[in-house]
Design a protein around this motif. Structure first.
Motif, mmCIF file in Angstrom:
data_model
loop_
_atom_site.group_PDB
_atom_site.id
_atom_site.type_symbol
_atom_site.label_atom_id
_atom_site.label_comp_id
_atom_site.label_asym_id
_atom_site.label_seq_id
_atom_site.Cartn_x
_atom_site.Cartn_y
_atom_site.Cartn_z
ATOM 1 N N ALA A 108 0.859 -1.191 0.000
ATOM 2 C CA ALA A 108 0.000 0.000 0.000
ATOM 3 C C ALA A 108 0.891 1.236 0.000
ATOM 4 N N LEU A 109 0.653 2.110 -0.963
ATOM 5 C CA LEU A 109 1.469 3.309 -1.152
ATOM 6 C C LEU A 109 0.587 4.548 -1.024
ATOM 7 N N ASP A 110 1.059 5.539 -0.278
ATOM 8 C CA ASP A 110 0.322 6.801 -0.148
ATOM 9 C C ASP A 110 1.013 7.899 -0.945
ATOM 10 N N VAL A 111 0.203 8.682 -1.649
ATOM 11 C CA VAL A 111 0.692 9.767 -2.497
ATOM 12 C C VAL A 111 0.207 11.081 -1.920
ATOM 13 N N ARG A 112 1.136 12.029 -1.721
ATOM 14 C CA ARG A 112 0.784 13.322 -1.145
ATOM 15 C C ARG A 112 1.062 14.421 -2.172
ATOM 16 N N ASN A 113 0.242 14.482 -3.191
ATOM 17 C CA ASN A 113 0.412 15.504 -4.215
ATOM 18 C C ASN A 113 -0.829 16.365 -4.392
ATOM 19 N N GLN A 114 -1.632 16.412 -3.310
ATOM 20 C CA GLN A 114 -2.743 17.349 -3.230
ATOM 21 C C GLN A 114 -3.650 17.301 -4.466
ATOM 22 N N HIS A 145 -11.965 17.453 3.912
ATOM 23 C CA HIS A 145 -11.518 18.834 4.079
ATOM 24 C C HIS A 145 -12.219 19.562 5.217
ATOM 25 N N SER A 146 -13.511 19.285 5.379
ATOM 26 C CA SER A 146 -14.346 20.151 6.207
ATOM 27 C C SER A 146 -13.901 20.216 7.662
ATOM 28 N N GLY A 147 -13.223 19.169 8.137
ATOM 29 C CA GLY A 147 -12.765 19.182 9.525
ATOM 30 C C GLY A 147 -11.592 20.102 9.776
ATOM 31 N N GLY A 148 -10.947 20.592 8.713
ATOM 32 C CA GLY A 148 -9.754 21.413 8.896
ATOM 33 C C GLY A 148 -9.844 22.792 8.278
ATOM 34 N N LEU A 149 -11.066 23.279 8.058
ATOM 35 C CA LEU A 149 -11.242 24.589 7.424
ATOM 36 C C LEU A 149 -11.553 25.662 8.457
ATOM 37 N N ASP A 150 -11.140 26.874 8.168
ATOM 38 C CA ASP A 150 -11.468 28.036 8.988
ATOM 39 C C ASP A 150 -12.854 28.528 8.554
ATOM 40 N N VAL A 198 -0.687 24.416 3.926
ATOM 41 C CA VAL A 198 -0.981 24.414 5.356
ATOM 42 C C VAL A 198 0.368 24.307 6.055
ATOM 43 N N LEU A 199 0.734 25.325 6.810
ATOM 44 C CA LEU A 199 2.072 25.394 7.396
ATOM 45 C C LEU A 199 2.230 24.524 8.633
ATOM 46 N N ALA A 200 1.143 24.279 9.348
ATOM 47 C CA ALA A 200 1.227 23.505 10.581
ATOM 48 C C ALA A 200 -0.043 22.674 10.719
ATOM 49 N N PRO A 201 -0.014 21.567 11.437
ATOM 50 C CA PRO A 201 1.151 21.059 12.149
ATOM 51 C C PRO A 201 2.176 20.458 11.198
ATOM 52 N N SER A 202 3.403 20.493 11.616
ATOM 53 C CA SER A 202 4.501 19.888 10.870
ATOM 54 C C SER A 202 5.586 19.543 11.868
ATOM 55 N N PRO A 223 -5.727 26.124 5.817
ATOM 56 C CA PRO A 223 -5.193 26.275 4.460
ATOM 57 C C PRO A 223 -5.053 27.747 4.059
ATOM 58 N N TYR A 224 -3.933 28.050 3.421
ATOM 59 C CA TYR A 224 -3.703 29.394 2.868
ATOM 60 C C TYR A 224 -3.581 29.261 1.356
ATOM 61 N N MET A 225 -4.197 30.191 0.636
ATOM 62 C CA MET A 225 -4.071 30.186 -0.820
ATOM 63 C C MET A 225 -3.980 31.606 -1.341
ATOM 64 N N ASN A 226 -2.955 31.866 -2.135
ATOM 65 C CA ASN A 226 -2.827 33.113 -2.869
ATOM 66 C C ASN A 226 -3.610 32.916 -4.165
ATOM 67 N N GLY A 227 -4.912 33.180 -4.094
ATOM 68 C CA GLY A 227 -5.833 32.787 -5.147
ATOM 69 C C GLY A 227 -5.495 33.291 -6.534
ATOM 70 N N THR A 228 -5.209 34.570 -6.656
ATOM 71 C CA THR A 228 -4.905 35.150 -7.967
ATOM 72 C C THR A 228 -3.635 34.547 -8.552
ATOM 73 N N PHE A 229 -2.627 34.382 -7.715
ATOM 74 C CA PHE A 229 -1.351 33.806 -8.148
ATOM 75 C C PHE A 229 -1.553 32.368 -8.624
ATOM 76 N N VAL A 230 -2.307 31.600 -7.844
ATOM 77 C CA VAL A 230 -2.560 30.202 -8.196
ATOM 78 C C VAL A 230 -3.339 30.112 -9.505
ATOM 79 N N PHE A 231 -4.352 30.951 -9.664
ATOM 80 C CA PHE A 231 -5.171 30.941 -10.880
ATOM 81 C C PHE A 231 -4.305 31.188 -12.114
ATOM 82 N N LYS A 232 -3.443 32.208 -12.053
ATOM 83 C CA LYS A 232 -2.612 32.552 -13.212
ATOM 84 C C LYS A 232 -1.688 31.410 -13.603
ATOM 85 N N HIS A 233 -1.135 30.722 -12.613
ATOM 86 C CA HIS A 233 -0.269 29.588 -12.918
ATOM 87 C C HIS A 233 -1.072 28.381 -13.402
#
Length: 335
Positions: A108-114, A145-150, A198-202, A223-233
């Motif tokens: 069993a292999l886990d992939v963490r690529n969001q 997701h819902s358990g970890g959202l602000d 998401v910077l923490a926990p780590s 979770p933090y997202m720079n929305g405009t930056f992400v959209f453009k990329h």
């Protein structure tokens, strides 16, 4: 030389529907504001007290996929599980699936690529099959997701986007090289890792610091997202990944029968559709109903499109995703 093809598909989403109007009860937002920016009308969130977790939802989707493949859990040789929201920091969800489905002691292999997790997971499974190592691989994408959202006004720019759900496919060996996965293409650009994170926990921000701080205003846990930056990329990298796959196989955009993009934002999908001049029946979107389910989004959309008869035998199907990391990629397959 073996090839791999999808022989079974399944998805599961929680029963609890959360509409944009529901969100207005605990954050300053509106249905119009959310739809204008994301295209989302509702999403599924796990209810408090539910048995559902990333692993449990993944198991529910997997049972459907395995049955549709005409197999039993004993026929699965390997598991690849993609998620950014595992039940535990460790171990990963893959071993939980092995136990929940009463499988043999397969790997069993886990992939963490969001957001591109399912694309990466599918490409890994494809290579295992093409080398002859395995015959039937279970590939799962699942997110809680819902358990970890602000869920306050402060976090609305991110929290309104994400939903919970899971999807799974069985990837099986075939000797017909004209069908199945033709190629996969994976990319990353770590310079922008903190633009969607998401910077923490780590390990750098671990339990003693959490207990000492006990600070409900510490945004690093959400979770933090720079929305405009992400959209453009995203619009650039989506296009690049799709073209890389088509060019490798000497195909044209006009050859695409169905494009399944990661359901990050309806505006991104619409941009790609317009850029490639695809008709409405050449692209499938369901973010309106489920929100962004990250590693589950492509496989949920693929399964739903197939269930609705929008994918037919011999169709050229293109899967593409972009997300945190940044990572992105595509899979080209002949159905």
């Amino acid at each position: 030389m073996y090839n791999s093809k999808i022989t079974g598909l399944g998805f599961y989403v929680p029963d609890n529907v959360v509409t944009n109007e529901d969100l207005t009860k605990f954050m300053d937002t509106s249905d119009e504001w959310i739809q204008e920016r994301t295209g989302i009308k509702e999403r599924r969130w796990i209810k408090d007290g539910s048995e559902d977790t990333s692993a449990v939802m993944g198991a529910k989707a997997s049972r459907i996929a395995i049955e549709r493949a005409g197999l039993t859990s004993k026929d699965i040789d390997f598991i690849v599980f993609a998620t950014l929201s595992p039940d535990y920091y460790f171990p990963g969800c893959g071993v939980q699936i092995q136990n929940m489905l009463d499988m043999r002691t397969v790997g069993a292999l886990d992939v963490r690529n969001q957001c591109s997790g399912f694309i990466y997971a599918l490409s890994v499974a494809d290579q295992f099959i093409k080398t002859g190592m395995y015959k039937n691989i279970l590939v799962v994408g699942s997110e809680f997701h819902s358990g970890g959202l602000d869920k306050t006004t402060r976090g609305r720019g991110v929290s309104v986007i994400f939903g919970d759900g899971a999807g799974a496919v069985v990837l099986s060996r075939t000797e017909d090289n004209t069908k199945g996965i033709l190629s996969s293409h994976l990319f990353s650009e770590g310079a922008h890792a903190e633009e969607l994170t998401v910077l923490a926990p780590s390990i750098r921000h671990w339990v003693p610091e959490i207990l000492e701080a006990n600070d409900e205003n510490d945004e690093s846990y959400f979770p933090y997202m720079n929305g405009t930056f992400v959209f453009k990329h995203a619009v650039v990298r989506f296009s690049e990944a799709i073209m890389a796959g088509l060019e490798t196989n000497n195909l044209q955009v006009s050859d695409i029968n169905m494009l399944i993009p990661h359901q990050a934002n309806l505006r991104i999908s619409q941009f790609i559709q317009k850029k490639f001049r695809l008709q409405d029946d050449q692209i499938y979107n369901n973010i309106m109903k489920y929100g962004n389910t990250t590693a589950a989004s492509v496989v949920i959309a693929l399964t739903e499109a197939w269930e609705k008869g929008k994918i037919k035998d011999n169709d050229l199907v293109v899967l593409a995703a972009f997300g945190s990391g940044f990572t992105w990629g595509s899979v080209i397959m002949r159905w």
